[in-house]
Design a protein around this motif. Structure first.
Motif, PDB file in Angstrom:
ATOM      1  N   GLN A 199      10.624   8.014  -2.344  1.00 13.51           N
ATOM      2  CA  GLN A 199      10.493   8.991  -2.998  1.00 13.51           C
ATOM      3  C   GLN A 199       9.222   8.506  -4.537  1.00 13.51           C
ATOM      4  N   CYS A 200       8.535   9.914  -4.497  1.00 12.48           N
ATOM      5  CA  CYS A 200       7.568   9.943  -5.786  1.00 12.48           C
ATOM      6  C   CYS A 200       7.499  10.760  -6.342  1.00 12.48           C
ATOM      7  N   ASP A 201       7.171  10.563  -7.298  1.00 11.74           N
ATOM      8  CA  ASP A 201       7.331  11.767  -8.742  1.00 11.74           C
ATOM      9  C   ASP A 201       6.317  11.956  -9.559  1.00 11.74           C
ATOM     10  N   ASP A 202       6.028  10.895  -9.266  1.00 12.18           N
ATOM     11  CA  ASP A 202       4.393  10.456 -10.359  1.00 12.18           C
ATOM     12  C   ASP A 202       3.784  11.319 -10.981  1.00 12.18           C
ATOM     13  N   SER A 203       3.391  12.106 -10.135  1.00 10.72           N
ATOM     14  CA  SER A 203       2.401  13.786 -10.351  1.00 10.72           C
ATOM     15  C   SER A 203       2.703  14.809 -10.465  1.00 10.72           C
ATOM     16  N   ARG A 204       2.413  15.537 -11.272  1.00  7.13           N
ATOM     17  CA  ARG A 204       2.701  16.802 -11.150  1.00  7.13           C
ATOM     18  C   ARG A 204       2.309  17.997  -9.918  1.00  7.13           C
ATOM     19  N   SER A 205       1.757  17.300  -9.746  1.00  9.39           N
ATOM     20  CA  SER A 205       1.303  17.835  -8.032  1.00  9.39           C
ATOM     21  C   SER A 205       2.124  17.470  -6.785  1.00  9.39           C
ATOM     22  N   GLN A 206       2.447  18.224  -6.186  1.00  9.43           N
ATOM     23  CA  GLN A 206       3.339  17.864  -4.740  1.00  9.43           C
ATOM     24  C   GLN A 206       2.074  17.137  -4.212  1.00  9.43           C
ATOM     25  N   HIS A 207       0.690  18.251  -3.642  1.00 12.54           N
ATOM     26  CA  HIS A 207       0.319  17.010  -2.853  1.00 12.54           C
ATOM     27  C   HIS A 207      -0.455  15.607  -3.463  1.00 12.54           C
ATOM     28  N   GLN A 208      -0.858  15.550  -4.299  1.00 14.52           N
ATOM     29  CA  GLN A 208      -1.188  13.675  -5.174  1.00 14.52           C
ATOM     30  C   GLN A 208       0.097  13.040  -5.124  1.00 14.52           C
ATOM     31  N   ASN A 209       1.408  14.006  -5.029  1.00 15.75           N
ATOM     32  CA  ASN A 209       2.605  13.342  -4.874  1.00 15.75           C
ATOM     33  C   ASN A 209       2.482  12.064  -3.154  1.00 15.75           C
ATOM     34  N   LYS A 210       2.518  13.424  -1.983  1.00 13.83           N
ATOM     35  CA  LYS A 210       2.364  12.996  -0.719  1.00 13.83           C
ATOM     36  C   LYS A 210       1.421  11.944  -0.246  1.00 13.83           C
ATOM     37  N   SER A 211      -0.130  11.924  -1.354  1.00 11.15           N
ATOM     38  CA  SER A 211      -1.138  11.584  -0.168  1.00 11.15           C
ATOM     39  C   SER A 211      -0.490   9.808  -1.318  1.00 11.15           C
ATOM     40  N   LEU A 212       0.172   9.821  -2.118  1.00  8.91           N
ATOM     41  CA  LEU A 212       0.531   8.584  -3.124  1.00  8.91           C
ATOM     42  C   LEU A 212       1.585   7.868  -1.604  1.00  8.91           C
ATOM     43  N   LEU A 213       2.490   8.323  -1.904  1.00  7.81           N
ATOM     44  CA  LEU A 213       3.980   8.123  -1.069  1.00  7.81           C
ATOM     45  C   LEU A 213       3.229   7.663   0.526  1.00  7.81           C
ATOM     46  N   VAL A 214       2.247   8.228   0.816  1.00  5.85           N
ATOM     47  CA  VAL A 214       1.682   7.513   2.265  1.00  5.85           C
ATOM     48  C   VAL A 214       0.745   6.410   2.302  1.00  5.85           C
ATOM     49  N   LYS A 215      -0.513   6.200   0.827  1.00  5.01           N
ATOM     50  CA  LYS A 215      -0.757   4.890   0.795  1.00  5.01           C
ATOM     51  C   LYS A 215       0.217   3.707   0.316  1.00  5.01           C
ATOM     52  N   ARG A 216       1.237   4.124  -0.495  1.00  6.53           N
ATOM     53  CA  ARG A 216       2.771   3.365  -0.212  1.00  6.53           C
ATOM     54  C   ARG A 216       3.369   2.904   1.213  1.00  6.53           C
ATOM     55  N   PHE A 217       3.594   3.913   1.657  1.00  8.72           N
ATOM     56  CA  PHE A 217       4.030   3.757   2.964  1.00  8.72           C
ATOM     57  C   PHE A 217       3.944   2.585   3.686  1.00  8.72           C
ATOM     58  N   LEU A 218       1.823   3.058   3.299  1.00  7.06           N
ATOM     59  CA  LEU A 218       1.484   1.672   5.096  1.00  7.06           C
ATOM     60  C   LEU A 218       0.872   0.393   3.693  1.00  7.06           C
ATOM     61  N   SER A 219       0.837   0.361   3.232  1.00  2.37           N
ATOM     62  CA  SER A 219       0.787  -0.817   1.941  1.00  2.37           C
ATOM     63  C   SER A 219       1.781  -1.262   2.408  1.00  2.37           C
ATOM     64  N   LEU A 220       3.422  -1.100   2.394  1.00  2.92           N
ATOM     65  CA  LEU A 220       4.715  -1.407   2.351  1.00  2.92           C
ATOM     66  C   LEU A 220       5.609  -1.544   3.835  1.00  2.92           C
ATOM     67  N   LEU A 221       4.322  -1.061   5.125  1.00  5.40           N
ATOM     68  CA  LEU A 221       4.648  -1.660   6.095  1.00  5.40           C
ATOM     69  C   LEU A 221       3.502  -2.898   6.106  1.00  5.40           C
ATOM     70  N   GLU A 222       1.907  -2.478   6.266  1.00  5.08           N
ATOM     71  CA  GLU A 222       1.506  -3.918   6.016  1.00  5.08           C
ATOM     72  C   GLU A 222       1.797  -4.983   5.625  1.00  5.08           C
ATOM     73  N   LYS A 223       2.272  -4.899   4.590  1.00  5.92           N
ATOM     74  CA  LYS A 223       3.206  -6.634   3.470  1.00  5.92           C
ATOM     75  C   LYS A 223       4.360  -6.388   4.879  1.00  5.92           C
ATOM     76  N   GLY A 224       5.097  -6.110   5.253  1.00  6.87           N
ATOM     77  CA  GLY A 224       6.415  -6.051   5.697  1.00  6.87           C
ATOM     78  C   GLY A 224       5.880  -6.882   7.152  1.00  6.87           C
ATOM     79  N   LEU A 225       4.774  -6.265   7.925  1.00  2.66           N
ATOM     80  CA  LEU A 225       3.844  -7.231   8.886  1.00  2.66           C
ATOM     81  C   LEU A 225       3.270  -8.466   9.385  1.00  2.66           C
ATOM     82  N   GLU A 226       3.320  -8.321   7.741  1.00  2.00           N
ATOM     83  CA  GLU A 226       2.505 -10.125   7.773  1.00  2.00           C
ATOM     84  C   GLU A 226       3.501 -10.766   8.249  1.00  2.00           C
ATOM     85  N   ILE A 227       3.097 -12.057   8.937  1.00  6.61           N
ATOM     86  CA  ILE A 227       3.472 -13.256   9.125  1.00  6.61           C
ATOM     87  C   ILE A 227       3.606 -14.281   8.433  1.00  6.61           C
TER      88      ILE A 227
END
Length: 134
Positions: A69-97
């Motif tokens: 979840q993300c509530d950093d910004s007052r804009s829903q669209h910005q929060n959504k894009s931040l959340l997608v970035k966090r999600f992708l970086s979390l997956l990339e970090k999790g897939l590192e052997i």
């Protein structure tokens, strides 16, 4: 890992953000929650799923769902894009052997140095003792 398929599998939900904000916070749902079902994902193969289960085990629910979840910004669209970035970086970090550790032995010089300092310390302690009464 197919990013476009991953992004299509994400479930977004907009909710009211907590904390102060007056009338704006009471009317607008700017906080965004992201849910991703790791078990049912078609974008990841079985090897990637097991690796992610292992690396993200503290973040997954009992049903195998990743929730962010993300509530950093007052804009829903910005929060959504931040959340997608966090999600992708979390997956990339999790897939590192992780790199495997190679066993090493101490060098002869370091062993000799350690034994010499032990011997000097023992001699120092020995000299501090009272002489025997023989």
């Amino acid at each position: 890992m197919d990013k476009q398929t991953l992004l299509n599998e994400l479930i977004f939900k907009a909710v009211r953000s907590s904390g102060p904000g007056g009338q704006h916070a009471n009317k607008v749902s700017s906080k965004v929650e992201l849910n991703f079902d790791l078990e049912k994902s078609n974008a990841l193969n079985e090897a990637e799923k097991t690796l992610l289960k292992k690396s993200l085990k503290n973040r997954l629910t009992t049903s195998g769902t990743l929730s962010l979840q993300c509530d950093d910004s007052r804009s829903q669209h910005q929060n959504k894009s931040l959340l997608v970035k966090r999600f992708l970086s979390l997956l990339e970090k999790g897939l590192e052997i992780p790199k495997s550790r190679k066993k090493t032995r101490p060098t002869k010089a370091s062993v000799r140095k350690r034994l010499d300092t032990k011997k000097k310390q023992a001699e120092k302690k020995q000299q501090r003792q009272k002489p025997s009464s023989e």
